[in-house]
Design an enzyme around this catalytic site. Structure first.
Site, PDB file in Angstrom:
ATOM      1  N   SER A 188      49.877  31.360  44.825  1.00 51.39           N
ATOM      2  CA  SER A 188      50.503  32.727  44.378  1.00 51.39           C
ATOM      3  C   SER A 188      51.812  32.958  45.110  1.00 51.39           C
ATOM      4  O   SER A 188      51.744  33.152  46.347  1.00 51.39           O
ATOM      5  CB  SER A 188      49.590  33.769  44.391  1.00 51.39           C
ATOM      6  N   HIS A 232      52.795  32.333  39.244  1.00 50.43           N
ATOM      7  CA  HIS A 232      52.589  30.878  38.921  1.00 50.43           C
ATOM      8  C   HIS A 232      53.578  30.397  37.823  1.00 50.43           C
ATOM      9  O   HIS A 232      53.387  30.923  36.547  1.00 50.43           O
ATOM     10  CB  HIS A 232      51.153  30.348  38.728  1.00 50.43           C
ATOM     11  N   HIS A 279      43.199  28.128  37.952  1.00 43.66           N
ATOM     12  CA  HIS A 279      41.996  28.763  38.387  1.00 43.66           C
ATOM     13  C   HIS A 279      40.755  28.907  37.529  1.00 43.66           C
ATOM     14  O   HIS A 279      40.904  29.061  36.358  1.00 43.66           O
ATOM     15  CB  HIS A 279      42.314  30.262  38.961  1.00 43.66           C
ATOM     16  N   TYR A 321      38.628  31.254  37.278  1.00 38.93           N
ATOM     17  CA  TYR A 321      38.496  32.505  36.805  1.00 38.93           C
ATOM     18  C   TYR A 321      39.463  32.468  35.543  1.00 38.93           C
ATOM     19  O   TYR A 321      39.199  33.558  34.784  1.00 38.93           O
ATOM     20  CB  TYR A 321      38.910  33.600  37.946  1.00 38.93           C
ATOM     21  N   GLU A 322      40.609  31.749  35.485  1.00 38.39           N
ATOM     22  CA  GLU A 322      41.300  32.000  33.850  1.00 38.39           C
ATOM     23  C   GLU A 322      40.468  31.635  32.723  1.00 38.39           C
ATOM     24  O   GLU A 322      40.848  31.618  31.572  1.00 38.39           O
ATOM     25  CB  GLU A 322      42.521  31.098  34.105  1.00 38.39           C
ATOM     26  N   ALA A 334      47.663  31.783  48.745  1.00 37.91           N
ATOM     27  CA  ALA A 334      47.726  33.056  49.380  1.00 37.91           C
ATOM     28  C   ALA A 334      46.214  33.556  49.492  1.00 37.91           C
ATOM     29  O   ALA A 334      45.304  33.076  48.400  1.00 37.91           O
ATOM     30  CB  ALA A 334      48.477  34.036  48.418  1.00 37.91           C
ATOM     31  N   MET A 377      40.650  32.489  45.911  1.00 37.63           N
ATOM     32  CA  MET A 377      39.976  31.923  44.567  1.00 37.63           C
ATOM     33  C   MET A 377      40.585  30.657  44.183  1.00 37.63           C
ATOM     34  O   MET A 377      40.469  30.316  42.884  1.00 37.63           O
ATOM     35  CB  MET A 377      40.353  33.253  43.730  1.00 37.63           C
ATOM     36  N   SER A 378      40.938  29.913  44.905  1.00 33.28           N
ATOM     37  CA  SER A 378      41.453  28.498  44.433  1.00 33.28           C
ATOM     38  C   SER A 378      41.101  27.315  45.675  1.00 33.28           C
ATOM     39  O   SER A 378      40.143  27.520  46.534  1.00 33.28           O
ATOM     40  CB  SER A 378      42.995  28.300  44.469  1.00 33.28           C
ATOM     41  N   ASN A 409      47.089  39.365  52.903  1.00 32.04           N
ATOM     42  CA  ASN A 409      46.373  40.873  53.200  1.00 32.04           C
ATOM     43  C   ASN A 409      45.325  40.743  53.905  1.00 32.04           C
ATOM     44  O   ASN A 409      44.808  39.411  53.902  1.00 32.04           O
ATOM     45  CB  ASN A 409      46.320  41.467  51.512  1.00 32.04           C
ATOM     46  N   HIS A 420      47.319  42.649  43.448  1.00 32.00           N
ATOM     47  CA  HIS A 420      48.318  41.686  43.295  1.00 32.00           C
ATOM     48  C   HIS A 420      49.405  41.524  43.841  1.00 32.00           C
ATOM     49  O   HIS A 420      50.190  40.603  44.332  1.00 32.00           O
ATOM     50  CB  HIS A 420      47.950  40.591  42.163  1.00 32.00           C
TER      51      HIS A 420
END
Length: 274
Positions: A29, A60, A82, A84-85, A112, A210-211, A234, A246
């Site tokens: 990201s 992306h 991902h 989650y997609e 990230a 998450m990746s 963050n 995000h």
């Protein structure tokens, strides 16, 4: 995923390239700007590649970019997929299989991530020394095709120690401070609760995202060597007592753009000469 699908995608791509790519890069990201540094780029939208999924997340771009980066031929994923997609793990990791089929043996994966280690600050770059798969699944579940890798791959060196040493030496030469740590991979798309962050820290995690974990598992299954870099975008939930979003992730990656670009370009030169 069938081997024939991997082969078809690789054959489609190899016809577009004049040379053999040596290093594969997956850009997370807000980090896709690196692809803009490539000389004489060949850009191929994911939607044109047989059996490729498409990116659905802001930050992306969604294309493969081939060309020269610091005199090394690279193949860059400008945007990743991902779990989650809604994609299967097969689809999430399909590009890594294609890279291997194209002859790429080295992979630089970036993301990230939220900082769990309280000594970290947003904007830090963290070299990934190891990971914890907290996704509740594994991309290698199912029948194993021995043409792609062994049934039970060794993960004792998921991230190449040799590449890690090169990355540390390169950072020192550039007078760039980098962190080191363990990346915890969760499914998302929710950010973690403060309690989940405390759990991840207790387990030995330094950053969370998450990746990355599925792609690295498949890369190692395929016998590829991996270097992983997290941009701490963050601090994770409960550390600074502020909500997460995000937009903040993208803002932070924008701020470290110059450092990130310089560092990865130098790393490509170093790894490309090995």
């Amino acid at each position: 995923m069938k081997y024939e699908q991997v082969k078809n995608a690789a054959e489609f791509l190899s016809e577009k390239f004049g040379n053999q790519p040596k290093i594969g890069l997956i850009l997370g990201s807000g980090l896709g700007v690196l692809a803009d540094e490539i000389e004489n780029p060949v850009k191929i939208p994911y939607s044109q590649i047989p059996d490729f999924p498409v990116s659905t997340v802001e930050g992306h771009v969604g294309q493969l970019v081939f060309g020269l980066l610091n005199d090394v031929y690279v193949l860059v994923m400008q945007g990743r997929f991902h779990f989650y997609e809604g994609y299967t793990m097969d689809k999430v990791t399909f590009p890594v299989r294609v890279m291997k089929e194209l002859g790429i043996e080295s992979l630089i994966v970036t993301n990230a991530a939220g900082g769990i280690n309280e000594s970290f600050s947003p904007g830090d770059l963290m070299l990934i020394t190891d990971h914890i798969n907290n996704m509740g699944t594994n991309p290698l579940i199912g029948p194993n095709d021995s043409r792609l890798g062994v049934r039970f791959p060794d993960m004792s060196e998921a991230y190449s120690k040799e590449y890690l040493n090169v990355a540390k030496q390169t950072a020192a030469r550039l007078n760039l401070q980098v962190r080191e740590g363990v990346y915890v991979g969760n499914t998302g798309p929710t950010y973690e609760t403060p309690a989940e962050v405390r759990l991840a820290r207790t387990l030995g995690g330094d950053a969370v995202g998450m990746s990355t974990v599925p792609e690295v598992i498949v890369a190692r299954h395929a016998g590829m060597r991996v270097l992983g870099i997290s941009c701490i975008s963050n601090m994770a939930a409960g550390i600074l007592d502020q909500p997460l979003n995000h937009e903040e992730v993208i803002e932070t990656t924008e701020k470290v753009r110059a450092q990130f670009l310089l560092y990865v370009k130098e790393l490509v030169s170093e790894l490309g000469s090995m």
